[in-house]
Design an enzyme around this catalytic site. Structure first.
Site, PDB file in Angstrom:
ATOM      1  N   LYS A  84      28.538  -0.238  61.355  1.00 38.74           N
ATOM      2  CA  LYS A  84      29.098   1.085  61.600  1.00 38.74           C
ATOM      3  C   LYS A  84      30.349   1.241  60.751  1.00 38.74           C
ATOM      4  CE  LYS A  84      29.357   3.908  65.741  1.00 38.74           C
ATOM      5  NZ  LYS A  84      29.756   3.860  67.146  1.00 38.74           N
TER       6      LYS A  84
HETATM    7  C1  E4P Z   1      29.041   6.247  69.326  1.00 39.55           C
HETATM    8  O1  E4P Z   1      28.553   5.790  68.362  1.00 39.55           O
HETATM    9  C2  E4P Z   1      30.396   6.814  69.413  1.00 39.55           C
HETATM   10  O2  E4P Z   1      31.331   5.875  69.075  1.00 39.55           O
HETATM   11  C3  E4P Z   1      30.601   7.386  70.782  1.00 39.55           C
HETATM   12  O3  E4P Z   1      29.465   8.133  71.157  1.00 39.55           O
HETATM   13  C4  E4P Z   1      31.870   8.186  70.954  1.00 39.55           C
HETATM   14  O4  E4P Z   1      31.874   8.788  72.213  1.00 39.55           O
HETATM   15  P1  E4P Z   1      33.194   9.420  72.876  1.00 39.55           P
HETATM   16  O5  E4P Z   1      33.593  10.634  72.097  1.00 39.55           O
HETATM   17  O6  E4P Z   1      32.776   9.770  74.275  1.00 39.55           O
HETATM   18  O7  E4P Z   1      34.240   8.342  72.821  1.00 39.55           O
END
Ligand code: E4P
Length: 214
Positions: free
Chosen positions: A83
């Site tokens: 990521k």
């Molecule tokens: C996933 O890959 C993201 O990091 C995550 O969905 C972020 O979610 P949030 O905005 O609820 O922290």
């Protein structure tokens, strides 16, 4: 649509696996911190539990740092997805991962122009954050519709992974928009099934069953 779970909590992952609907996992530094565990240790355990893609996020902000982290993380398991943030350095690191057959998930995507570059760089997934856009009075789901259209127009292979999902309707809208994947917090997965008419209906069936001669 594939279902990923958005967590680094192994207990939640086990529960979702037991439902038989889990296709993969996404984590981020905040979720790792919440788990209270060491990064590599928890990622390794998740990769053993889940056969599908597991996103592990780099924390470097420069290309070389990201590339070094990506190489290290990719060695943990074959189902690791690196990521990377949707920044200039992240895009460069993504291209390098692509050249080396390492899968990527470009995160913190908030605009269609970012998503276009992400696809051009050959990312495996792009992660647009719907909830965080809604939080600042933008229609997060409009971004999903735009990205799906752009990717379809040019047959890009990058998959749209809807992130920052906060409630069941986000998931329904993502499915209607034709997104490839949604990453869902465990609490939302539980809510997906909930319907008062199901509970009321089941209660009545069981009550009526008591009247059946045995
Ligand atoms: C996933 O890959 C993201 O990091 C995550 O969905 C972020 O979610 P949030 O905005 O609820 O922290």
């Amino acid at each position: 649509m594939k279902f990923f779970i958005d967590t680094a909590d192994v207990g939640e992952i086990r529960q979702a696996l037991a439902m038989g609907v889990l296709d993969g996992v996404t984590t981020n530094p905040s979720l790792i911190a919440k788990s209270g565990r060491k990064f590599e240790e928890v990622i390794e355990e998740i990769c053993e539990l889940v056969p599908g893609p597991v996103s592990a996020e780099v924390v470097s902000t420069d290309v070389e740092g990201m590339w070094n982290e990506a190489q290290k993380l990719a060695k943990i398991a074959p189902n690791i997805v690196i990521k990377l943030p949707t920044t200039m350095a992240g895009i460069q690191a993504c291209s390098r991962c692509k050249e080396n057959d390492i899968k990527t998930n470009l995160t913190l995507c908030f605009s269609p122009s970012q998503a276009l570059i992400v696809a051009k760089a050959g990312a495996t997934y792009v992660s647009p954050f719907v909830g965080r856009l809604d939080d600042i009075s933008h229609f997060g789901m409009e971004l999903i519709e735009q990205i799906v259209t752009i990717y379809e127009n040019y047959s890009f292979e990058t998959q749209v992974l809807v992130a920052s999902i906060r409630h069941p309707l986000h998931l329904v809208e993502a499915a209607l928009a034709g997104a490839h994947v949604s990453t869902i917090p465990y609490g939302v997965i539980e809510k997906l099934l909930k319907h008062p008419l199901t509970d009321i209906g089941l209660e009545k069936f069981l009550k009526d069953w008591e009247k059946v001669p045995k």
